[in-house]
Scaffold this motif. Structure first.
Motif, PDB file in Angstrom:
ATOM      1  N   GLN A 134       0.831  -1.199   0.000  1.00  0.00           N
ATOM      2  CA  GLN A 134       0.000   0.000   0.000  1.00  0.00           C
ATOM      3  C   GLN A 134       0.874   1.260   0.000  1.00  0.00           C
ATOM      4  O   GLN A 134       0.715   2.133  -0.848  1.00  0.00           O
ATOM      5  N   TRP A 189      -8.536  -0.019  -1.159  1.00  0.00           N
ATOM      6  CA  TRP A 189      -7.725   1.082  -1.669  1.00  0.00           C
ATOM      7  C   TRP A 189      -7.782   1.169  -3.191  1.00  0.00           C
ATOM      8  O   TRP A 189      -7.474   2.217  -3.759  1.00  0.00           O
ATOM      9  N   GLN A 207      -3.116  10.915   8.336  1.00  0.00           N
ATOM     10  CA  GLN A 207      -4.382  10.601   7.685  1.00  0.00           C
ATOM     11  C   GLN A 207      -5.569  11.085   8.508  1.00  0.00           C
ATOM     12  O   GLN A 207      -6.555  11.599   7.966  1.00  0.00           O
ATOM     13  N   MET A 248       1.007   7.390   0.714  1.00  0.00           N
ATOM     14  CA  MET A 248       0.524   8.274   1.758  1.00  0.00           C
ATOM     15  C   MET A 248       0.810   9.732   1.423  1.00  0.00           C
ATOM     16  O   MET A 248      -0.007  10.617   1.679  1.00  0.00           O
ATOM     17  N   THR A 252      -1.773  11.344  -0.715  1.00  0.00           N
ATOM     18  CA  THR A 252      -3.067  11.668  -0.116  1.00  0.00           C
ATOM     19  C   THR A 252      -3.190  13.133   0.263  1.00  0.00           C
ATOM     20  O   THR A 252      -4.293  13.604   0.525  1.00  0.00           O
ATOM     21  N   ARG A 294      -3.370   8.826  -9.058  1.00  0.00           N
ATOM     22  CA  ARG A 294      -4.315   7.721  -8.839  1.00  0.00           C
ATOM     23  C   ARG A 294      -4.253   6.716  -9.988  1.00  0.00           C
ATOM     24  O   ARG A 294      -4.347   5.509  -9.765  1.00  0.00           O
ATOM     25  N   PRO A 354      -6.711   6.716  -1.731  1.00  0.00           N
ATOM     26  CA  PRO A 354      -7.717   6.872  -0.679  1.00  0.00           C
ATOM     27  C   PRO A 354      -9.118   6.831  -1.266  1.00  0.00           C
ATOM     28  O   PRO A 354      -9.339   7.298  -2.395  1.00  0.00           O
ATOM     29  N   THR A 409     -12.721   7.722  -2.437  1.00  0.00           N
ATOM     30  CA  THR A 409     -13.288   9.019  -2.807  1.00  0.00           C
ATOM     31  C   THR A 409     -14.816   9.038  -2.702  1.00  0.00           C
ATOM     32  O   THR A 409     -15.420  10.085  -2.954  1.00  0.00           O
TER      33      THR A 409
END
Length: 288
Positions: free
Chosen positions: A14, A55, A163, A200, A203, A232, A239, A241
């Motif tokens: 991830q 994810w 986050q 991360m 994001t 993306r 993350p 949406t």
């Protein structure tokens, strides 16, 4: 052993934006005859698979993996495993906006979370805070999210701190406190530049674009949103949406209305041409 290892390292996939690779490896391992035993190892691997699907925005397979993980955890009788599986599964009704079922699973998970599993406890409190936002009472979301962030600061979990600062920012904005919201976004972005996780770090782009739109910096926002779209695509996800537009509005549409189609598309294309590092540097370099 391979399945155990794969389940343990899904966060690596991830954070390093290798979602497709991680999912393919987990699916292949889970399909092996030796992996069909319904034990804790299979349950954890299914939880990892479901989380990667989440994810990727692939919610049907996510829910199926989480359901099987919880069923196995109950068969095994491991309360900590059950608690984690309940928490994971709570995201399935959230996607469907079944908030009562979402809360039911979170409360059951919290009741089983042990005092030594503070990381999970913090995640549950965050979700209970977000639940208040979804129910239209963001003021009630502040305390549980702040409680979770405090736990995560104590644990040194900077990724989750960042986050959840974004989540706290959203709740603050919805209460009308834009200054607090912006401060939370900037603190989170600062943390993520130091953490060094591509996924991360990415994001931060949408929240920074949101802040720019609120301040009337529409061209800036359009550029950052263009970069966000490319990231993306390249990472194969990001993350979730599904809650952003209902709560905070369509940021692309807001920038487009302000700029006009031609200028918006030009600015978005400029952002889309940026690498992740270039996009982050650009997004953080707020003009005076």
């Amino acid at each position: 052993y391979a399945l155990r290892t794969a389940a343990a390292v899904w966060r690596f996939w991830q954070h390093r934006a290798h979602l497709g690779e991680g999912r393919a490896r987990l699916q292949a391992l889970l399909a092996l005859p030796a992996a069909q035993t319904r034990n804790a190892v299979r349950a954890r691997a299914l939880g990892a698979l479901g989380s990667i699907a989440y994810w990727q925005g692939d919610y049907g397979p996510m829910g199926a993996a989480y359901e099987e993980a919880l069923a196995i955890a109950r068969e095994v009788g491991d309360s900590r495993l059950i608690s984690h599986a309940l928490f994971d599964l709570s995201f399935a009704p959230l996607v469907e906006q079944d908030l009562d079922r979402h809360e039911e699973l979170l409360r059951e998970s919290l009741a089983l979370a042990t005092e030594t599993d503070m990381a999970l406890t913090a995640q549950i409190w965050v979700s209970l805070g977000y639940l208040q936002v979804f129910r239209g009472d963001p003021a009630k979301a502040l305390e549980p999210i702040e409680r979770a962030i405090s736990i995560q600061r104590t644990l040194g979990d900077r990724n989750f701190v960042a986050q959840n600062l974004f989540g706290l920012a959203g709740a603050a904005f919805l209460t009308g406190d834009f200054d607090a919201a912006k401060a939370h976004v900037l603190e989170a972005a600062t943390i993520l530049t130091e953490v060094g996780s591509p996924m991360m770090s990415a994001t931060m782009l949408w929240p920074l674009a949101f802040v720019a739109n609120q301040e009337g910096r529409y061209r800036w926002a359009a550029q950052v949103l263009g970069a966000w779209a490319r990231v993306r695509e390249e990472m194969g996800g990001g993350p979730p949406t599904f809650i952003l537009t209902p709560l905070f509005g369509d940021q692309e549409a807001a920038a487009r209305r302000a700029l006009g189609d031609e200028e918006y598309e030009r600015a978005r294309a400029e952002g889309y041409a940026m690498s992740l590092d270039e996009a982050i540097a650009f997004a953080l370099d707020e003009p005076d």
